[in-house]
Scaffold this motif. Structure first.
Motif, mmCIF file in Angstrom:
data_model
loop_
_atom_site.group_PDB
_atom_site.id
_atom_site.type_symbol
_atom_site.label_atom_id
_atom_site.label_comp_id
_atom_site.label_asym_id
_atom_site.label_seq_id
_atom_site.Cartn_x
_atom_site.Cartn_y
_atom_site.Cartn_z
ATOM 1 N N UNK A 166 33.956 56.974 13.300
ATOM 2 C CA UNK A 166 32.890 56.187 13.914
ATOM 3 C C UNK A 166 32.267 55.194 12.939
ATOM 4 N N UNK A 167 31.773 54.076 13.488
ATOM 5 C CA UNK A 167 31.030 53.076 12.722
ATOM 6 C C UNK A 167 29.543 53.321 12.951
ATOM 7 N N UNK A 168 28.769 53.291 11.858
ATOM 8 C CA UNK A 168 27.333 53.573 11.927
ATOM 9 C C UNK A 168 26.564 52.377 11.394
ATOM 10 N N UNK A 169 25.682 51.808 12.226
ATOM 11 C CA UNK A 169 24.886 50.653 11.842
ATOM 12 C C UNK A 169 25.592 49.352 12.171
ATOM 13 N N UNK A 170 24.893 48.246 11.954
ATOM 14 C CA UNK A 170 25.461 46.925 12.204
ATOM 15 C C UNK A 170 25.740 46.674 13.669
ATOM 16 N N UNK A 171 26.442 45.595 13.956
ATOM 17 C CA UNK A 171 26.717 45.209 15.342
ATOM 18 C C UNK A 171 27.702 46.156 16.025
ATOM 19 N N UNK A 172 28.507 46.866 15.267
ATOM 20 C CA UNK A 172 29.515 47.752 15.845
ATOM 21 C C UNK A 172 29.047 49.206 15.910
ATOM 22 N N UNK A 173 27.749 49.433 15.726
ATOM 23 C CA UNK A 173 27.211 50.787 15.736
ATOM 24 C C UNK A 173 27.664 51.543 16.983
ATOM 25 N N UNK A 174 28.214 52.724 16.770
ATOM 26 C CA UNK A 174 28.669 53.552 17.870
ATOM 27 C C UNK A 174 30.135 53.381 18.221
ATOM 28 N N UNK A 175 30.767 52.323 17.734
ATOM 29 C CA UNK A 175 32.199 52.132 17.980
ATOM 30 C C UNK A 175 32.987 53.128 17.136
ATOM 31 N N UNK A 217 34.791 44.892 9.820
ATOM 32 C CA UNK A 217 34.710 44.735 11.272
ATOM 33 C C UNK A 217 34.624 43.243 11.574
ATOM 34 N N UNK A 218 35.665 42.728 12.218
ATOM 35 C CA UNK A 218 35.742 41.296 12.487
ATOM 36 C C UNK A 218 35.012 40.955 13.768
ATOM 37 N N UNK A 219 34.189 39.937 13.708
ATOM 38 C CA UNK A 219 33.475 39.436 14.881
ATOM 39 C C UNK A 219 33.913 38.024 15.178
ATOM 40 N N UNK A 220 33.024 37.267 15.803
ATOM 41 C CA UNK A 220 33.340 35.892 16.185
ATOM 42 C C UNK A 220 33.591 34.996 14.980
ATOM 43 N N UNK A 221 32.975 35.290 13.840
ATOM 44 C CA UNK A 221 33.129 34.462 12.654
ATOM 45 C C UNK A 221 34.377 34.758 11.845
#
Length: 68
Positions: free
Chosen positions: A8-17, A35-39
């Motif tokens: 699991x990922x904890x914190x940031x925009x991906x928290x809970x993924x 963790x890759x996002x739009x940028x």
């Protein structure tokens, strides 16, 4: 592909993924997970591996912020 684990990922925009990662020959996940996002990679959020016990599972990736 070798053995894998769901971490699991904890914190940031991906928290809970939860991400599926390949374990190394010692049975450990990679030390970091970008963790890759739009940028893309330039704005990736970095997560560092932590263990609830000394060196083994359960593991989590904890948010450390965007790449500088």
């Amino acid at each position: 592909m070798g053995a894998t684990a769901q971490v699991p990922l904890v914190g940031g925009v991906a928290d809970g993924a939860v991400v599926t990662v390949e374990l190394d020959r010692n049975g450990r996940p990679p030390l970091v997970h970008p963790h890759l996002g739009e940028g893309g990679l330039a704005r990736a959020e970095m997560y560092e591996l932590e263990s609830a016990r000394d060196e083994g599972p359960p593991w989590v990736y904890r948010w450390r912020g965007p790449v500088a």
